[in-house]
Design an enzyme around this catalytic site. Structure first.
Site, short mmCIF file in Angstrom:
data_model
loop_
_atom_site.label_atom_id
_atom_site.label_comp_id
_atom_site.label_asym_id
_atom_site.label_seq_id
_atom_site.Cartn_x
_atom_site.Cartn_y
_atom_site.Cartn_z
N VAL A 29 -21.25 -7.49 -28.76
CA VAL A 29 -21.11 -6.04 -28.52
C VAL A 29 -22.43 -5.46 -28.03
O VAL A 29 -22.48 -4.71 -27.05
CB VAL A 29 -20.62 -5.32 -29.79
CG1 VAL A 29 -20.61 -3.80 -29.56
CG2 VAL A 29 -19.23 -5.79 -30.17
N PRO A 180 -16.36 -11.46 7.04
CA PRO A 180 -15.86 -12.45 8.01
C PRO A 180 -14.50 -12.16 8.61
O PRO A 180 -14.08 -12.89 9.50
CB PRO A 180 -15.82 -13.72 7.16
CG PRO A 180 -15.55 -13.23 5.78
CD PRO A 180 -16.32 -11.95 5.66
N ASP A 203 -16.57 -3.26 16.03
CA ASP A 203 -16.61 -4.50 16.79
C ASP A 203 -15.25 -5.20 16.73
O ASP A 203 -14.47 -5.00 15.80
CB ASP A 203 -17.65 -5.46 16.19
CG ASP A 203 -19.05 -5.20 16.73
OD1 ASP A 203 -19.17 -4.49 17.74
OD2 ASP A 203 -20.01 -5.72 16.14
N LYS A 225 -15.00 -1.42 24.48
CA LYS A 225 -14.41 -0.62 25.56
C LYS A 225 -15.22 0.62 25.88
O LYS A 225 -14.74 1.50 26.60
CB LYS A 225 -12.98 -0.23 25.18
CG LYS A 225 -12.05 -1.43 25.04
CD LYS A 225 -10.63 -1.00 24.70
CE LYS A 225 -9.72 -2.22 24.60
NZ LYS A 225 -8.32 -1.85 24.23
N ASP A 258 -22.57 -9.84 8.76
CA ASP A 258 -23.70 -9.03 8.32
C ASP A 258 -24.37 -8.43 9.55
O ASP A 258 -24.51 -9.10 10.58
CB ASP A 258 -24.70 -9.90 7.56
CG ASP A 258 -25.89 -9.10 7.06
OD1 ASP A 258 -25.82 -8.61 5.92
OD2 ASP A 258 -26.87 -8.96 7.81
N MET A 340 -21.04 -18.86 17.16
CA MET A 340 -20.93 -18.59 18.60
C MET A 340 -21.18 -19.84 19.44
O MET A 340 -21.84 -19.80 20.47
CB MET A 340 -21.91 -17.48 19.01
CG MET A 340 -21.71 -16.17 18.26
SD MET A 340 -22.91 -14.89 18.71
CE MET A 340 -24.40 -15.56 17.98
#
Length: 417
Positions: A29, A180, A203, A225, A258, A340
């Protein structure tokens, strides 16, 4: 305490900074309650012959003072608040009686009805403390209090519980790492800021499902865009952030992973700083560790890999723009995580082999990690270029190179070599 049975508790927030608090008992406790008392700035004395390892660590670091003995009459002298939580029923009764005599508010973990104060189920969200007590003629129900607390705090954190600010908010930009891809993997703070935004510039790789939850008045802009005009793409995004912030809007730049892991977040932060615009950075879960984990691959594992290196593969090894020392990477014994790199994996694999890495090194490609479309393709360094083409692996995908690929059970969605 029977005279209080039919009356509800009076809620109050105690300001304990610098004030004496005594805790009797050093068990579980106390271990749960002490951190909040420490955070409140209380001057804490623990009275107990023994304590858990965590409580002992608090004493060792000077956060509390520990009197290593049983409770004695007089221990509550000049005390503002007492927590009685020992396993010694006699000591608990004596401490409670002293608290009653000295008019010290006292919580009893073993007998709530003998206490003069109750600890509410408490939660916090961005400067707001939620404290819930349930009291009925049949007695308290701490589990119901905790459930109500959890529902309120969760609603405040994820924006589903509307709590508009009535004071004027300063305009600015929050660079939010969305994680992710799975919308549940955005941080609590990121989700709250998203719910409070006037403008969201998102994004493609951000958690897109969250955009549907935004109120109708929120302007959502697809970063891919934004008209380029006389600017390059990143400069156009920077300018959009600046323009909306200067218009007095609360802006969220929602990014995948991130903001500072191959996310160009620092470029945006620098552009905002140059214009004197306040910028908050909210870190996100990087795909470099979360996607392998979701596919059953630990980036480190005892006896297998003591290091992992994250590398951008958007530039081929023989490209003069490359900043990567592939020869050095080939000599490492740990895990390589490539981001990438799908369209360059063939040339990257050849470079690593040419610099001495074994052609038999296991490789895994994880596409659309953490989403419903996730799939994993396994290969070796010698075959990964052909395998990626044959299996039509497409971005976004995280590539893991190293012995950790062979660790653990075969996950669902696995495509064997």
């Amino acid at each position: 305490m029977a005279e209080y049975d039919d009356h509800p508790a009076y809620p109050v927030g105690l300001r304990l900074n610098g004030r004496r608090v005594v805790v009797v008992g050093g068990g579980q406790v106390a271990q749960r309650r002490l951190p909040a008392l420490i955070a409140a700035g209380a001057d804490i004395t623990l009275v107990s012959p023994s304590a858990t390892a965590s409580v002992e660590a608090m004493a060792d670091t000077g956060e509390i003072r520990w009197e290593r003995r049983r409770y004695q009459d007089g221990d509550l002298t000049d005390t503002w608040y007492a927590l009685v939580a020992s396993s010694d029923a006699e000591a608990n009764d004596a401490a409670s009686a002293e608290a009653e005599r000295t008019r010290t508010w006292c919580v009893r973990s073993d007998d709530a009805e003998a206490a003069t104060a109750w600890t509410p189920a408490t939660g916090r969200s961005e400067g707001i403390t939620v404290a819930v007590l349930t009291t009925t003629s049949q007695g308290r129900d701490p589990r119901h209090s905790a459930a109500v607390r959890d529902a309120i705090v969760e609603g405040l954190r994820d924006g589903t519980l509307a709590a508009p600010h009535h004071r004027t908010r300063a305009p600015g930009v929050a660079l939010v790492g969305g994680g992710p891809g799975d919308p549940d993997l955005i941080t609590v703070r990121g989700r709250r800021l998203l719910a409070e935004a006037d403008v969201v510039i998102a994004d493609r790789l951000g958690p897109r499902d969250l955009l549907d939850e935004l109120p109708p008045h929120v302007e959502v802009i697809d970063a891919a865009k934004i008209p380029y005009g006389r600017y390059m793409a990143q400069e156009a995004i920077n300018q959009a952030l600046i323009d909306h912030a200067k218009a007095g809007k609360a802006v969220v730049r929602l990014k995948g992973g991130d903001p500072f892991v191959f996310g160009r977040g620092m470029e945006e932060a620098q552009a905002l700083a140059a214009e004197g615009i306040a910028c908050t950075v909210v870190p996100g879960i990087s795909s470099s560790i979360s996607v392998p984990g979701a596919a059953g691959i630990p980036v480190t594992h005892r006896g297998v890999a003591h290091e992992f290196t994250v590398v951008s593969g958007h530039v081929a090894p023989d490209d003069p723009r490359s900043l990567v020392d592939w020869a050095a990477l080939a000599q490492l014994r740990g895990t390589l995580v490539l981001l990438m790199a799908v369209d360059k994996i063939g040339s990257i694999a050849r470079a690593l082999i040419d610099h001495g890495k074994s052609p038999d090194t296991p490789v895994a490609l994880v596409q659309e990690g953490t989403t419903a479309a996730q799939r994993r393709v396994d290969a070796t360094l010698a075959t990964v270029g052909e395998r990626a083409a044959a299996e039509d692996v497409r971005p976004p995908a995280v590539i893991v190179i190293g012995e950790v690929v062979a660790v653990g059970p075969e996950p669902s969605g696995h495509s064997a070599e």
